[in-house]
Write an enzyme that holds these catalytic residues in place. Structure first.
Site, mmCIF file in Angstrom:
data_model
loop_
_atom_site.group_PDB
_atom_site.id
_atom_site.type_symbol
_atom_site.label_atom_id
_atom_site.label_comp_id
_atom_site.label_asym_id
_atom_site.label_seq_id
_atom_site.Cartn_x
_atom_site.Cartn_y
_atom_site.Cartn_z
ATOM 1 N N LYS A 1 -17.524 14.419 12.826
ATOM 2 C CA LYS A 1 -18.782 14.306 13.566
ATOM 3 C C LYS A 1 -19.260 12.865 13.732
ATOM 4 O O LYS A 1 -20.198 12.614 14.498
ATOM 5 C CB LYS A 1 -19.867 15.134 12.874
ATOM 6 C CG LYS A 1 -19.556 16.617 12.806
ATOM 7 C CD LYS A 1 -19.420 17.252 14.180
ATOM 8 C CE LYS A 1 -19.303 18.765 14.067
ATOM 9 N NZ LYS A 1 -19.197 19.421 15.390
ATOM 10 N N SER B 1 -13.817 25.020 6.178
ATOM 11 C CA SER B 1 -13.395 25.187 7.569
ATOM 12 C C SER B 1 -12.039 24.533 7.802
ATOM 13 O O SER B 1 -11.214 25.036 8.579
ATOM 14 C CB SER B 1 -14.438 24.603 8.526
ATOM 15 O OG SER B 1 -14.589 23.218 8.344
#
Length: 306
Positions: free
Chosen positions: A52, A263
């Site tokens: 991110k 994840s």
């Protein structure tokens, strides 16, 4: 260029030299039962520790260039963790006030990291509530929402950086790309770039199986589906069981020496499934962050049977 030069921009230097350009490594022990090549893109190597960092930087810098914001303004964002940490880092560098809204069940490490960069943290019941609250705060004049779920600058960051890196690092040999889907910015940007190079590359998106809770991946209700998402850019969607994602995250650390979150474990699990189906494949999956953000959750305390 000297750091004392009036033209020196610390944030520009960071983008050019430290955000992105992350390593791509081949899994050895976890993939030794297949002839396929399984490659992991280590996005935890970014300065704030996750994939991110790329869209966080791009969203703020592009908003600046458009004249939407200027240093001293207040920015608002709903986040499950990694985007918030990255935005808090860039906001600190560029001189913005940062208000982050995050589900209360998120790991303590993520909360502490946001506060360490000077962000104000507001806790919510879930991500849907966080997104609604962010928009309401903007409506009430409390700041600007960058809106990673609908901001094309999120997608552009991966189209301009992550996608080209993967193409170059594989020498154009990639056959499958695998990514968790949260905001979907990562998979949208990379898919767009890779499909332009070779439309036969298979793009695989990951969502939690029914009842699973995996930080950073979502099964969005229709009304909350990110507006940047285009289903035509994803060839296959796989459901990831929480138990398998957690187990694979532990195996990734213990057998490959790669510390990552749940994840990322799901992305590796899916990649290994694809490898079994396609023995000649060259598969790239995104390892989106580092495992030290999950230590307090007990993820790595479990001892799995061999």
């Amino acid at each position: 260029m000297s750091n004392t030069s009036p033209d020196f921009q610390a944030a520009d230097f960071l983008l050019d030299h430290y955000v992105g350009k992350t390593p791509l490594v081949r899994l050895q022990r976890l993939a030794n039962h297949t002839k396929a090549t399984v490659l992991a893109k280590l996005e935890g190597n970014n300065p704030a520790g996750s994939v991110k960092d790329r869209p966080a930087y791009n969203m703020i810098m592009q908003a600046e260039k458009r004249g939407q914001i200027k240093p001293g303004d207040t920015l608002i964002e709903a986040t499950s963790g990694n985007t918030g940490i990255a935005l808090a880092m860039v906001a600190a560098m560029r001189g913005y006030k940062m208000k982050l809204i995050m589900p209360s069940g998120s790991s303590q490490e993520r909360k502490d990291a946001m506060r360490a960069y000077g962000a104000e943290l507001i806790e919510s019941e879930n991500m849907e509530e966080a997104r609604d609250l962010a928009l309401q705060m903007e409506k009430d004049g409390k700041g600007l929402v960058l809106n990673q779920f609908g901001n094309p600058d999120n997608v552009e960051a991966h189209y301009l950086t992550t996608g080209p890196e993967i193409w170059q690092q594989t020498g154009g040999k990639i056959t499958h790309f695998v990514s968790a889907m949260g905001t979907t910015g990562t998979i949208m940007g990379i898919s767009k770039y890779l499909k332009e190079q070779n439309p036969n590359i298979q793009i695989v998106g990951l969502q939690p199986s029914e009842g699973s809770n995996i930080a950073g991946i979502r099964r969005w209700p229709t009304e909350y589906l990110p507006t940047i998402f285009d289903a035509k850019r994803v060839d296959r969607i796989m459901d990831i069981p929480q138990s398998e994602a957690e187990k694979t995250a532990r195996q990734l650390a213990r057998k490959e020496g790669i510390s990552a979150g749940t994840s990322s474990g799901g992305a590796v699990w899916a990649s290994l499934k694809i490898a079994e189906e396609n023995p000649d494949a060259v598969i790239v999956c995104i390892i989106c962050d580092r495992g030290d953000r999950y230590l307090s959750t007990g993820l790595f305390s479990v001892v799995d049977p061999e």
